[in-house]
Design an enzyme around this catalytic site. Structure first.
Site, PDB file in Angstrom:
ATOM      1  N   THR A 115      30.122   5.119  24.103  1.00 54.34           N
ATOM      2  CA  THR A 115      31.255   6.025  23.897  1.00 54.34           C
ATOM      3  C   THR A 115      32.262   5.306  23.005  1.00 54.34           C
ATOM      4  O   THR A 115      32.124   4.104  22.737  1.00 54.34           O
ATOM      5  CB  THR A 115      31.940   6.378  25.235  1.00 54.34           C
ATOM      6  OG1 THR A 115      32.535   5.187  25.785  1.00 54.34           O
ATOM      7  CG2 THR A 115      30.948   6.943  26.237  1.00 54.34           C
ATOM      8  N   ALA A 155      32.021   1.189  27.150  1.00 56.95           N
ATOM      9  CA  ALA A 155      33.352   1.787  27.280  1.00 56.95           C
ATOM     10  C   ALA A 155      34.313   0.919  26.460  1.00 56.95           C
ATOM     11  O   ALA A 155      34.333  -0.309  26.633  1.00 56.95           O
ATOM     12  CB  ALA A 155      33.771   1.831  28.741  1.00 56.95           C
ATOM     13  N   VAL A 164      31.652  -3.795  27.807  1.00 52.08           N
ATOM     14  CA  VAL A 164      32.997  -3.631  27.241  1.00 52.08           C
ATOM     15  C   VAL A 164      32.903  -3.629  25.718  1.00 52.08           C
ATOM     16  O   VAL A 164      32.416  -4.589  25.108  1.00 52.08           O
ATOM     17  CB  VAL A 164      33.937  -4.750  27.736  1.00 52.08           C
ATOM     18  CG1 VAL A 164      35.320  -4.579  27.126  1.00 52.08           C
ATOM     19  CG2 VAL A 164      34.003  -4.747  29.260  1.00 52.08           C
ATOM     20  N   LYS A 165      33.363  -2.529  25.135  1.00 54.49           N
ATOM     21  CA  LYS A 165      33.267  -2.376  23.676  1.00 54.49           C
ATOM     22  C   LYS A 165      34.569  -2.878  23.056  1.00 54.49           C
ATOM     23  O   LYS A 165      35.661  -2.424  23.424  1.00 54.49           O
ATOM     24  CB  LYS A 165      33.042  -0.895  23.358  1.00 54.49           C
ATOM     25  CG  LYS A 165      32.309  -0.637  22.082  1.00 54.49           C
ATOM     26  CD  LYS A 165      31.862   0.811  22.044  1.00 54.49           C
ATOM     27  CE  LYS A 165      31.363   1.179  20.679  1.00 54.49           C
ATOM     28  NZ  LYS A 165      31.110   2.620  20.581  1.00 54.49           N
ATOM     29  N   ILE A 166      34.435  -3.802  22.132  1.00 50.33           N
ATOM     30  CA  ILE A 166      35.587  -4.531  21.600  1.00 50.33           C
ATOM     31  C   ILE A 166      35.566  -4.465  20.074  1.00 50.33           C
ATOM     32  O   ILE A 166      34.519  -4.703  19.458  1.00 50.33           O
ATOM     33  CB  ILE A 166      35.526  -6.011  22.060  1.00 50.33           C
ATOM     34  CG1 ILE A 166      35.572  -6.089  23.595  1.00 50.33           C
ATOM     35  CG2 ILE A 166      36.629  -6.839  21.422  1.00 50.33           C
ATOM     36  CD1 ILE A 166      35.438  -7.503  24.163  1.00 50.33           C
TER      37      ILE A 166
END
Ligand code: E4P
Length: 216
Positions: A27, A56, A82-84
């Site tokens: 996402t 996310a 964790v999307k960074i």
């Protein structure tokens, strides 16, 4: 090659999962906004629907803020990745996450050197955006080949996750280049199974079957 779906629409996710071909979900803030629902509520629902990595994305752009969001997101579910964003503060946070055992997906990658830095920072996944590069006249798939080669040269374990996919040819080229994962919109996932000769052939088989005599 692993298949993720690139959407926050729970109906699409459930249908894609029902095909038995889905390995995970990605996402981003834009996809979450399209749902018009609270972020964590959507992410929890996705985690309940799919047993696989669920990306996310954080919205902080400083190390401390990204760290705080990473802790909060990771606490939601064990499958959260964790999307960074690929900025220096993001790479610093990616290194911190790797040390904490938090999986990361470093996003908004548009160059092989950015991908090299993400791997050095210990990213679990790197997300090069092929469609957005094509949109500005660059060859998105060439970027994938370059990243795969660089990671192979040095044995980096970061997985190449082909993102911003627009059509089936991107998926074909991703597979030929040896990418680890492709994340596709729901429409593209369905397009992959379609072929006019399959439809024509099936129609002919079913029509011919009508001429087969019934059992005595
Ligand atoms: C990647 O993870 C992003 O969510 C996504 O693939 C971006 O795609 P777009 O360029 O179609 O917005």
């Amino acid at each position: 090659m692993k298949f993720f779906i690139d959407t926050a629409d729970i109906q699409e996710i459930r249908q894609a999962a029902s095909y038995g071909l889905l390995d995970g979900v990605t996402t981003n803030p834009s996809l979450i906004a399209q749902t018009k629902r609270p972020f964590k509520e959507v992410i929890r629902e996705i985690c309940a629907a799919v047993d696989g990595p669920i990306s996310a994305e954080v919205v902080s752009t400083d190390f401390e803020g990204i760290k705080r969001e990473a802790r909060e997101l990771r606490a939601l579910h064990q499958n959260i990745v964790v999307k960074i964003p690929l900025i220096m503060e993001g790479l610093k946070a990616t290194r911190w996450c790797a040390e904490q055992g938090i999986k990361t997906n470093v996003t908004l990658c548009f160059s092989p050197l950015q991908a090299l830095l993400a791997a050095k920072a210990g990213a679990t996944y790197i997300s090069p955006f092929v469609g957005r590069l094509d949109d500005v006249g660059h060859d998105g798939m060439e970027l994938i080949s370059q990243i795969v080669q660089i990671y192979d040269n040095y044995g980096y374990e970061t997985e190449v996750l082909v993102a911003s996919v627009r059509h089936p040819l991107h998926v074909l080229e991703a597979a030929r280049a040896g990418a680890d994962v492709v994340t596709v919109p729901f429409k593209v996932l369905n397009q992959l199974a379609q072929h006019p000769l399959t439809d024509l052939g099936l129609a002919k088989f079913l029509a011919d079957w009508q001429r087969v005599p019934s059992e005595a």
